[in-house]
Write a protein that holds these residues in place. Sequence first.
Motif, PDB file in Angstrom:
ATOM      1  N   UNK A  68       0.833  -1.203   0.000  1.00  0.00           N
ATOM      2  CA  UNK A  68       0.000   0.000   0.000  1.00  0.00           C
ATOM      3  C   UNK A  68       0.869   1.255   0.000  1.00  0.00           C
ATOM      4  N   UNK A  71       2.291   1.853  -3.469  1.00  0.00           N
ATOM      5  CA  UNK A  71       1.280   2.407  -4.369  1.00  0.00           C
ATOM      6  C   UNK A  71       0.970   3.855  -4.022  1.00  0.00           C
ATOM      7  N   UNK A  72       0.994   4.160  -2.740  1.00  0.00           N
ATOM      8  CA  UNK A  72       0.724   5.527  -2.325  1.00  0.00           C
ATOM      9  C   UNK A  72       1.758   6.488  -2.899  1.00  0.00           C
ATOM     10  N   UNK A  75       1.354   6.947  -6.613  1.00  0.00           N
ATOM     11  CA  UNK A  75       0.273   7.888  -6.888  1.00  0.00           C
ATOM     12  C   UNK A  75       0.730   9.325  -6.620  1.00  0.00           C
TER      13      UNK A  75
ATOM     14  N   UNK B  62      -4.844   4.396  -1.834  1.00  0.00           N
ATOM     15  CA  UNK B  62      -3.961   3.405  -1.220  1.00  0.00           C
ATOM     16  C   UNK B  62      -4.656   2.758  -0.020  1.00  0.00           C
ATOM     17  N   UNK B  65      -7.179   0.254  -1.378  1.00  0.00           N
ATOM     18  CA  UNK B  65      -6.429  -0.884  -1.874  1.00  0.00           C
ATOM     19  C   UNK B  65      -5.993  -1.796  -0.728  1.00  0.00           C
ATOM     20  N   UNK B  66      -5.505  -1.171   0.340  1.00  0.00           N
ATOM     21  CA  UNK B  66      -5.037  -1.923   1.488  1.00  0.00           C
ATOM     22  C   UNK B  66      -6.194  -2.685   2.149  1.00  0.00           C
ATOM     23  N   UNK B  69      -7.004  -5.571   0.136  1.00  0.00           N
ATOM     24  CA  UNK B  69      -5.996  -6.627   0.159  1.00  0.00           C
ATOM     25  C   UNK B  69      -6.051  -7.428   1.457  1.00  0.00           C
ATOM     26  N   UNK B  70      -6.223  -6.738   2.598  1.00  0.00           N
ATOM     27  CA  UNK B  70      -6.265  -7.514   3.848  1.00  0.00           C
ATOM     28  C   UNK B  70      -7.529  -8.359   3.940  1.00  0.00           C
ATOM     29  N   UNK B  75      -5.277  -6.491  -5.923  1.00  0.00           N
ATOM     30  CA  UNK B  75      -5.577  -5.530  -6.974  1.00  0.00           C
ATOM     31  C   UNK B  75      -4.959  -6.010  -8.285  1.00  0.00           C
TER      32      UNK B  75
END
Lengths: 173, 919
Positions: A68, A71-72, A75, B62, B65-66, B69-70, B75
Amino acid sequence: MALRELSSLEKYLGLKKPNKYSTQGDKKVPVLQNNNGPPLLGLATIACHLAKEAKRPELLGDTAESRAVVQQWLEYRVTKLDSCTKEDIKFILKDLNLYLQDKVYLAGNRFTVADTLMYYGIHPLIVDLAIQEKEQYVNVTRWFDHIQHYPGVRHHLPPVVVLKNRIYTSRHH
Amino acid sequence: MELFVSEGNPHCLKVLAALEVTGVQCSVQYVNHEERVVPFLSRPTLPALLLPTGLHLFSSNAICRYLFEVSGQECSEFCNQWLEWEATDLQPALLQALYMAVLQGKGSEVSTVLQGPLKFLDQSLSKGGMPYLTGEAVSVADVVLWAALYPVLSDSSQALGEHKSVNGWFDRVASIHSCLSAAQKVLQGKGLQGMKSYMQRQPAPQSSQGRNTQPCNCNPIEGEEGERAFSEEELEAAILNWSKGLSTSPLATDRQHPILPQEGKRNILVTSALPYVNNVPHLGNIIGCVLSADVFSRYGRLRGWNLLFVCGTDEYGTATENKAREEGLTPQLICDKYHAVHSSIYKWFQIDFDFFGRTTTEKQTEIAQDIFWRLHKNGFLVEDTVEQLRCEQCQRFLADRFVEGICPHCKYPEARGDQCDKCGRLINAVELREPQCKVCRQTPVIRSSKHLFLDLPKLETQLEQWLEKSTSTGDWTTNAKQITRSWLRDGLKPRCITRDLLWGTPVPHPDFKEKVFYVWFDAPIGYLSITANYTDEWEKWWKNPHQVELYNFMAKDNVPFHSVVFPCSLLGAQDNYTLVSHLVATEYLNYEDTKFSKSRGVGVFGDMAKDTGIPADVWRFYLLYVRPEGQDSAFSWADMALKNNSELLNNLGNFINRAGMFVTKFFEGYVPVMELQQEDKKLLALVGWELQQYIQLMDKVKIRDALKHILNISRHGNQYIQVNEPWKNIKGGDTERQRAGTVTGVSVNIACLLSVMLMPYMPEVSQTIRNQLNAPQSCVSTMLQDNGTFVCSLCAGHRIGTVSPLFQKLEADQIEALKKRFGGQQTPQSTASTQPAAVPAPAAAVEVVTVNGVDPEKAKQLTQAVAEQGDKVRALKAQNAEKTVITAEVAKLLDLKKQLALAEGKSPEPAPQKGKKKK
């Protein structure tokens, strides 16, 4: 510009046969022509694809958290960094400097694609900094110098000179 | 794990939807928009997710997405692609759309802004042929895009066009219960308005033209690609202009008063809204009317138009009468006093009126009464009775502000007769509870009183015919047209033109002899009477619609009086009056994040600007740079310092100074011979193009936009010098030296052009540049003729004058001090300061300190004085002033420091020099 980044990334990843790219729209968004499916759009998306293609998934992070975080920052690169105005630069450098205070890489202790793309994106900002400003954003500079010397990353960009010893003593308050 | 969100924030909608859809366990905390949750970000950023490792995620995508995912849903690449597209393409458009819909009330334009992204989404969905973005099942991409679009797509008032696939997909995702419930939590069922407080805290999005702030993070290679390409013909035309040289025709540079319309010329009459006399104008007033009108007038004169610029103080009305009572003076004396204050402020700001008059003159009475009788004779006045409060003790009707009482709406005890200061509602004086006469505190009684009304409905058709013509042929700003249209749409009602007051133009009708004209009727007639005080032949301007174009400058609150009410007076009077052809209205200028407020001492007022030590031209530049053109803008100290340091000092000043210094240092002060190469020709064409843009925009009164083109030229110039490095070439062989000469010559000519283009904005700096370059007077008019021609006005062999820096850096601590000083609770000394410019601020502060001993308040004032005196000394040193002068000022500085030490209770020893020591 984005295409050069991707080709540098391909070289870093050791991908043998180069991919075919084109760009789309005024903003020249990179497009990857994919033989086995529809084309992929966007710098960050393609960068992630390349890491997978090279079988280097750890470059995208090795835990859900670090994935994450990677990806952050990808972005952040394609939004904040790519459209920053003069006024934003100070904030970006200040924030990043604080963030990197206790980190070696953007996603903690491992080098990831986020470091590569942020390095490419921030390069024009760092080039313009005076030595004194580089010292002001010491963590950013340290990280930047580290990444530009990371084997195989720099490629298309000129190196930026970073002085290791400070020449301006800390300012009085 | 903890999720921080705020209400009304559209990004929080995304994460809450993702949280509900995935069912991940996580506590949610609602905080303020301003809360800085993420420790390393300097701007408040929400939502934020605190991860178990102690790290914060600050990007909503993000976070989503996280969460996915958890919960076991990774993704895919296409998901990635959609999320990236959402962040880079959809969000900027959405931000702009929401900004327009929520804050600017321009909901109708939302569909235009979102057209592109929605079309792209629609095509992708229909091409994919699947129910969701990436397949048969809902993915993180669907949730994120749905939540992002929810505020606009769910709003029924937004007609966003037919996007069939988008609509189907949107409804499909909306049928997932958790999505809708997240939306309910964030928007509270208030729709778009639920986001108002969030949107107000967002920076204004960049306009779609991208003219305001261009991303600077593009490397030189891309920059070149984006550069304007010129054809051979365009390059040839640029060279032709360049070699034309200055025009030899004599110039009418000196104004001959009185200026009167001339046959065969463009005759332009410029007015600026008349400032109300009993208030010291603040920066917003100044930029809204007088400064904008001044820039345009100066520009018009340079263009060779026959132009007259008039303004004056609006002096009648209840506010003046009240002020007179407060200060124990007659209204006339109050007006005299404040008229002088206004005059001196505008003089300091270099507002170049042809005539600055006032409304309390005999001409005003004469012309207003004439218009009144004509309206009366033509049957456009009607009589009606009005219920009013009357004070029996004072023997008079209590108009507007002469009565106070309890607000009928909010119970505020000190509401005025026309408006409540607490709730802001308009009040009819008879509605006030427990009304009191402001003068004698007696309870007034309700009496009816006869008044005259202007019959606007009867004039409506005539007005509309004229408006249609004027707005379609003239340059009316968009807000002026909109406000006018909305007034007409609501229907016009008769408007009362008389008032039961003493301080005003008397109504000449015998039945109304105790009354005066209401200010709204009277004040705009001031334009005519002020012109009449300037010249007896004023009718050549005001009763000459065929020869004269009238420009009215004002802030938007003044629009209806200039576009509807006053034109009706003039149309009804039927005497061939000149009506407004171009109505130029600004939006509002805020102060930092709040409004200017005289009573709270917030903001910079006209009389204080000069005490800051910042030159008038820099004030003018910054106010024009942030001119509220098209939308509200804000004055900010930090931004002012930034613009001064980046645009004036590093861009404009730097270029002009370098160009001049190269001539002085490398060519003994003589402009070198120029042999133009392809690159130079391109630059001439580019600069010529910028000049033409400037002229087109200025002709349309786009003052702020035009300024950007001036700054562009010096940017091109700096780049040109940087690339060609004359300082290196000058040390080389003949070819290199020749090259250095050409680059220097072209640069110094661009500097000369810049001085001309700057003239309307910064008159003093402009003159200084021309003095330094010893530029011929004729360069001014030559280059601004027709579409604008960039000519070589400093030819080879021209001797320039002494070059010195034009601007000074504004330091952070200096700005911080000013920000504090003007941020509210100002010391009475500075608030009430209405003295002319002669008294320097530090001296005034010294007088305050007469006793010894510790006094924090005095220490504060002295700190300020020390800082200012320090700046003064630095400035003198920078200018290489005479040694005796510097010594005298340094002595003053040391004295101030000594006093400061005393006030702080320290021993008056000089403080050790800071920062100079090397370790």
